[in-house]
Design an enzyme around this catalytic site. Structure first.
Site, PDB file in Angstrom:
ATOM      1  N   GLU A 142      63.276  10.784 -11.363  1.00  0.00           N
ATOM      2  CA  GLU A 142      62.564   9.568 -10.976  1.00  0.00           C
ATOM      3  C   GLU A 142      63.454   8.640 -10.154  1.00  0.00           C
ATOM      4  OE1 GLU A 142      60.450   5.501 -12.725  1.00  0.00           O
ATOM      5  OE2 GLU A 142      61.307   6.948 -14.136  1.00  0.00           O
ATOM      6  N   ASP A 208      76.857  -0.248 -19.286  1.00  0.00           N
ATOM      7  CA  ASP A 208      76.762  -1.413 -18.416  1.00  0.00           C
ATOM      8  C   ASP A 208      77.686  -2.512 -18.929  1.00  0.00           C
ATOM      9  OD1 ASP A 208      75.992  -3.363 -16.611  1.00  0.00           O
ATOM     10  OD2 ASP A 208      74.109  -3.825 -17.617  1.00  0.00           O
ATOM     11  N   ILE A 209      78.555  -2.995 -18.043  1.00  0.00           N
ATOM     12  CA  ILE A 209      79.443  -4.119 -18.354  1.00  0.00           C
ATOM     13  C   ILE A 209      79.069  -5.258 -17.418  1.00  0.00           C
ATOM     14  CG2 ILE A 209      81.820  -4.931 -18.466  1.00  0.00           C
ATOM     15  CD1 ILE A 209      82.596  -1.896 -18.665  1.00  0.00           C
ATOM     16  N   ASP A 210      78.748  -6.413 -17.980  1.00  0.00           N
ATOM     17  CA  ASP A 210      78.312  -7.561 -17.189  1.00  0.00           C
ATOM     18  C   ASP A 210      79.125  -8.781 -17.616  1.00  0.00           C
ATOM     19  OD1 ASP A 210      76.886  -9.830 -16.153  1.00  0.00           O
ATOM     20  OD2 ASP A 210      75.114  -8.569 -15.938  1.00  0.00           O
ATOM     21  N   CYS A 220      87.303 -19.441 -16.304  1.00  0.00           N
ATOM     22  CA  CYS A 220      87.434 -19.617 -14.858  1.00  0.00           C
ATOM     23  C   CYS A 220      86.085 -19.681 -14.162  1.00  0.00           C
ATOM     24  CB  CYS A 220      88.268 -18.480 -14.270  1.00  0.00           C
ATOM     25  SG  CYS A 220      87.715 -16.831 -14.789  1.00  0.00           S
ATOM     26  N   CYS A 221      85.090 -18.923 -14.636  1.00  0.00           N
ATOM     27  CA  CYS A 221      83.795 -18.816 -13.967  1.00  0.00           C
ATOM     28  C   CYS A 221      82.687 -18.715 -15.016  1.00  0.00           C
ATOM     29  CB  CYS A 221      83.735 -17.578 -13.064  1.00  0.00           C
ATOM     30  SG  CYS A 221      85.063 -17.446 -11.847  1.00  0.00           S
ATOM     31  N   GLY A 260      78.218  -4.531  -7.612  1.00  0.00           N
ATOM     32  CA  GLY A 260      77.971  -5.303  -6.405  1.00  0.00           C
ATOM     33  C   GLY A 260      78.191  -6.792  -6.573  1.00  0.00           C
ATOM     34  N   ARG A 261      78.310  -7.252  -7.814  1.00  0.00           N
ATOM     35  CA  ARG A 261      78.558  -8.689  -8.024  1.00  0.00           C
ATOM     36  C   ARG A 261      79.484  -8.932  -9.202  1.00  0.00           C
ATOM     37  NH1 ARG A 261      73.742 -13.008  -8.222  1.00  0.00           N
ATOM     38  NH2 ARG A 261      74.290 -13.323  -6.026  1.00  0.00           N
ATOM     39  N   HIS A 418      65.914   4.793 -19.474  1.00  0.00           N
ATOM     40  CA  HIS A 418      66.411   3.591 -18.798  1.00  0.00           C
ATOM     41  C   HIS A 418      66.839   3.922 -17.368  1.00  0.00           C
ATOM     42  CE1 HIS A 418      68.055  -0.537 -18.936  1.00  0.00           C
ATOM     43  NE2 HIS A 418      68.886  -0.065 -18.027  1.00  0.00           N
ATOM     44  N   LYS A 421      70.732   1.122 -11.379  1.00  0.00           N
ATOM     45  CA  LYS A 421      70.907   0.986  -9.939  1.00  0.00           C
ATOM     46  C   LYS A 421      71.761   2.114  -9.379  1.00  0.00           C
ATOM     47  CE  LYS A 421      73.187  -2.632  -8.883  1.00  0.00           C
ATOM     48  NZ  LYS A 421      73.479  -4.068  -8.737  1.00  0.00           N
TER      49      LYS A 421
END
Length: 521
Positions: A142, A208-210, A220-221, A260-261, A418, A421
């Site tokens: 898919e 997934d690590i975010d 810092c952010c 990507g971010r 699941h 990306k």
């Protein structure tokens, strides 16, 4: 010609050979959108129509090493993975498109140029197909597209890389995701008589690590913002998870990809990982999960003693990061409120009172000094006589883990269905390409140095404008592809090498299974 789109809108524009083309002309069904959302065909920015159907000739043999020999390519970046001879009708000549100097990475013509000239469709196909010839591993996989108008198309499937490429050039999605391999073509799911006939069979085990999950401890952010300091949380997580996957579970083909971010994804591609059911995926996710509780909860780490070998090894991997990345760079307990949080994690009230008194008398005392104060006061009578030194050591170990151990979104890992990306898509918020991370040099990876799509197209223009006649002759002889002219080159070469290793092992596993003496999965 700034950011020009080649007049060869398809690899077949020069009668190239496409080894993975389907055995029959594309049926009308494969051109239809099988999702619940009807979507009008989207023309390419230059107004070109879809390519003509392609035919496949009888298969020839091919060696694995030849699969990765770009010098034999006749179609820039895109034939696929078997050596069948396929002639593709030439598309009519098209006018090149020039992008405006102010073009942004979200502009449709920018994305179209990226997919046409830079996206590694060949290696993506080989990675998901696990074979030299098109198979159901790819054909029943898919894909889900997010279109420029934010419409979301699920259950898309393609028998070959050529057809995937053509559809992506037609729809020009802002990004796309990869799901599982099903028992049947996802496009045909509504035509099956029994609902049980359509179910997921296989998919890479993913993690997934975010960095938003670290917002309560990074200073810092916050939110979508990142810097080199807080990226070290991702570096730590990759080290711990990658080591566990390889050493504790024996996986060999683990690919990490920059999101990507503000994060990273792991794709565990070994065959036995792909074939795991949900219960086994959940078990591995649970094995790696340690941090529990939300931002408002108290102690988030409660590990049993003696420490499990995985936890003990992780502490050893993380201890230097704690000193440099946490105590020095993040300085998490500089202010009174987070310093109180630190005190709440210690086991002795008398020690806490002594530390609080000292820190109140020295405002803005650094986190490194406050951490050192814990042992100093415990040894000089600042704690109660009943303080158990072992309990203090264990509390400090738990604190180190709470501030350094990976914070995984385990729900992503638990379910076979699941979607995640795809590597090498463009992040719509930053324009950066989702490139693979070489885990051997994970410390050197710079998320802020990853090229954006507009930078890449500019690099092609710069290469072409500075190439002299001699270089042009050499380029024609070597068939230099557009991605080789850009800073995307090392990332695609890494991906190419990863896929080559995966296919070698897949070929060996298949041979063992055919001989009746293979591993059981």
């Amino acid at each position: 010609m700034p950011h020009s789109i080649s007049s060869e809108a398809s690899p077949g524009a020069d009668d190239s050979i496409l080894p993975d083309a389907p055995a029959e002309p594309l049926s009308p069904r494969q051109d239809e959108d099988s999702s619940n959302q009807p979507v009008e065909p989207i023309a390419a920015p230059n107004g070109s129509a879809a390519m003509d159907p392609v035919l496949r000739a009888p298969n020839d043999e091919i060696k694995l090493e030849d699969l990765f020999n770009d010098e034999d390519d006749e179609d820039e970046e895109f034939p696929s993975s078997s050596a069948t001879d396929v002639k593709v009708a030439s598309s009519p000549p098209q006018e090149p498109i020039q992008l405006a100097p102010s073009a942004k990475y979200t502009d449709p013509e920018v994305m179209y140029a990226f997919y046409q000239r830079l996206f590694p469709f060949r290696y993506l196909f080989q990675w998901l197909n696990h074979s030299l010839k098109p198979s159901n591993d790819f054909g029943h996989r898919e894909f889900a597209f997010t279109l420029q108008n934010d419409a979301y198309l699920r259950y898309q499937a393609f028998p070959t890389a050529d057809l995937l490429r053509k559809e992506i050039l037609r729809l020009n999605p802002s990004r796309f995701e990869i799901g599982p391999v099903y028992t049947a073509n996802p496009r045909d799911r509504k035509t099956l008589r029994k609902s049980t006939a359509f179910r997921p069979l296989a998919k890479e085990l993913v993690f997934d690590i975010d960095l938003t999950d670290y917002d309560e401890i990074r200073t810092c952010c916050t939110k979508a913002n990142i810097c080199h300091k807080c990226w070290q949380f991702v570096t730590m997580a990759i080290k711990v998870v990658d080591t566990a996957l390889r050493d504790d579970f024996g996986f060999e083909h683990v690919m990490w990809v920059y999101s990507g971010r503000r994060g990273a994804h792991a794709w565990v591609c070994d065959k036995r990982a792909r074939q795991m059911d949900d219960s086994r995926r959940k078990a591995i996710a649970g094995y790696l999960e340690l941090i529990k509780g939300g931002a408002q909860s108290g102690k988030k780490v409660n590990v049993k003693r003696p420490l499990h070998p995985h936890i003990a090894r992780s502490l050893d991997l993380l201890k230097d990061h704690f000193q440099s990345d946490i105590l020095r760079d993040q300085d998490p307990w500089l202010e009174p409120s987070p310093a109180e949080k630190l005190l709440s994690l210690l086991p002795d009230k008398t020690l806490n009172d002594s530390l609080r008194k000292k820190w109140d008398s020295a405002p803005h005392r650094s986190s490194a000094n406050k951490w050192a104060d814990i042992d100093a006061l415990a040894k000089t009578g600042g704690a109660s006589h009943t303080l158990d030194g072992k309990a203090l050591l264990e509390a400090k170990q738990d604190i180190v883990l709470e501030y350094t151990y990976p914070r995984l979104d385990v729900e992503v890992s638990k379910k076979l269905i699941h979607l995640l990306k795809s590597p090498f898509v463009v992040h719509p918020g930053t324009g950066r390409v989702c490139v693979p991370i070489d885990v051997k040099d994970v410390e050197m990876f710079d998320p802020l140095g990853v090229p954006t799509v507009t930078e890449l197209l500019g690099e092609i223009d710069k290469w072409d404008s500075t190439t002299n006649r001699k270089d042009e002759d050499e380029e024609a002889e070597r068939k230099i592809q557009d991605w080789e002219k850009t800073s995307l080159k090392p990332y695609i070469e890494y991906f190419k090498s990863f896929v080559a290793g995966l296919l070698r092992d897949e070929k060996g596993v298949k041979r063992e299974r055919d001989d009746g003496d293979g591993m059981e999965f």
